[in-house]
Design an enzyme around this catalytic site. Sequence first.
Site, mmCIF file in Angstrom:
data_model
loop_
_atom_site.group_PDB
_atom_site.id
_atom_site.type_symbol
_atom_site.label_atom_id
_atom_site.label_comp_id
_atom_site.label_asym_id
_atom_site.label_seq_id
_atom_site.Cartn_x
_atom_site.Cartn_y
_atom_site.Cartn_z
ATOM 1 N N ILE A 60 5.341 2.731 -3.156
ATOM 2 C CA ILE A 60 5.249 3.211 -1.662
ATOM 3 C C ILE A 60 4.216 3.969 -1.658
ATOM 4 O O ILE A 60 3.423 4.159 -0.507
ATOM 5 C CB ILE A 60 6.464 3.982 -1.288
ATOM 6 C CG1 ILE A 60 6.385 4.458 0.227
ATOM 7 C CG2 ILE A 60 6.423 5.530 -2.124
ATOM 8 C CD1 ILE A 60 6.725 2.933 1.168
ATOM 9 N N TYR A 61 3.135 4.613 -2.514
ATOM 10 C CA TYR A 61 2.137 5.489 -2.420
ATOM 11 C C TYR A 61 0.893 4.726 -1.650
ATOM 12 O O TYR A 61 0.445 3.693 -2.377
ATOM 13 C CB TYR A 61 1.533 6.086 -3.695
ATOM 14 C CG TYR A 61 2.482 7.080 -4.123
ATOM 15 C CD1 TYR A 61 3.665 7.538 -3.560
ATOM 16 C CD2 TYR A 61 2.455 7.555 -5.551
ATOM 17 C CE1 TYR A 61 4.627 8.495 -4.261
ATOM 18 C CE2 TYR A 61 3.167 8.392 -6.203
ATOM 19 C CZ TYR A 61 4.336 8.810 -5.325
ATOM 20 O OH TYR A 61 5.367 9.842 -5.930
ATOM 21 N N SER A 62 0.645 4.757 -0.618
ATOM 22 C CA SER A 62 -0.329 4.060 0.406
ATOM 23 C C SER A 62 -0.005 2.549 0.018
ATOM 24 O O SER A 62 -0.615 1.511 0.008
ATOM 25 C CB SER A 62 -1.859 4.214 -0.362
ATOM 26 O OG SER A 62 -2.495 5.590 -0.161
ATOM 27 N N THR A 63 1.332 2.553 0.088
ATOM 28 C CA THR A 63 2.012 0.883 0.349
ATOM 29 C C THR A 63 1.115 0.128 -1.059
ATOM 30 O O THR A 63 0.988 -1.109 -0.498
ATOM 31 C CB THR A 63 1.932 0.430 1.658
ATOM 32 O OG1 THR A 63 0.737 0.318 2.136
ATOM 33 C CG2 THR A 63 2.705 0.997 2.456
ATOM 34 N N GLY A 64 0.948 0.627 -1.805
ATOM 35 C CA GLY A 64 0.611 -0.118 -3.112
ATOM 36 C C GLY A 64 -0.814 -0.067 -3.460
ATOM 37 O O GLY A 64 -1.332 -0.189 -4.580
#
Length: 330
Positions: A60-64
């Site tokens: 999920i961090y920066s959506t990948g």
Amino acid sequence: MEYVKLGNTGLDVSRLCLGCMSFGDVSKWTHPWILDEENSRPIIKKALDLGINFFDTANIYSTGASEEIVGRALRDYANRDEVVIATKVFFRMQDGPNGAGLSRKAILSQIDKSLKRLGTDYVDLYQIHRWDYNTPIEETMEALHEVVKAGKARYIGASAMFAWQFLKALHVAEKNGWTRFVSMQNHYNLQYREEEREMLPLCKEEKIGVIPYSPLAAGRLLRDPGETTSRSETDQAQRSKYDAMQTVDLPIAQRVAAIAAERGIPRVQVALAWMLQKEVITSPIIGVTSIAQLEEAIPATTIKLTPEEMASLEAPYVPHPVVGALLSYS
């Protein structure tokens, strides 16, 4: 850098873990303090140079984008067999049904996507980012077991849940002969010690490695009253965890500052040294946005606080309401 075993395993991890939520793409996430790849890579390289071999990210961090940046940097700067890559699964990665959670479908889909972004055949530690109230824990644990048996993860871990939930997951795995969680990534620091009631004793009893997030209370243990940063002014998750008790917590930060002044060291070293002296703690996860912050933190691994200093830091604490991820309880 000192290395220790992760829980009851043979895996060696550095005493500090580099949290990689700060690395990514600001256009893909809501945090304006995110560092792009150009500014992230020097920090990752410096961490390796300083002996850190443990890197924690999440899908999920920066959506990948965090996984992509971390993966490319580690391929360029490190020997894959020497680094420990941890990532997580749970939060929504796509619209529509089956785009989030811990179903077998979601887990088996997301591990492949994480591996592709990281550019590796396996992760060392695959963690569930939250407890999924909509999926039977048996389904989740069996799917994670399949991930390990397929060679896509070496170990599995959990994060941010109630102790009864964690014990249930451990029991389900043991009963069915499935892979067991080896680590717990929980919310723990001098200003939030509620995990000492049940989770930390459970982890000690079950020989679980503890890798706390937010060990510096999102920097609040390091700042004077009224002092802010761009992150503290914009990070709503941080404010929801700490604003309500900030007056009560102020004496704790003041004692960190006093001990740091007496020793002539940065406050970050006092706060981390306190945590590293807790028997059950394996490797606190530190998030940084500069090389200077990283260099300040590393010496904490060699500092030993006196029993009097430990007691002084802990004395002002009062019981806190449950905050953060556990508020999702329903």
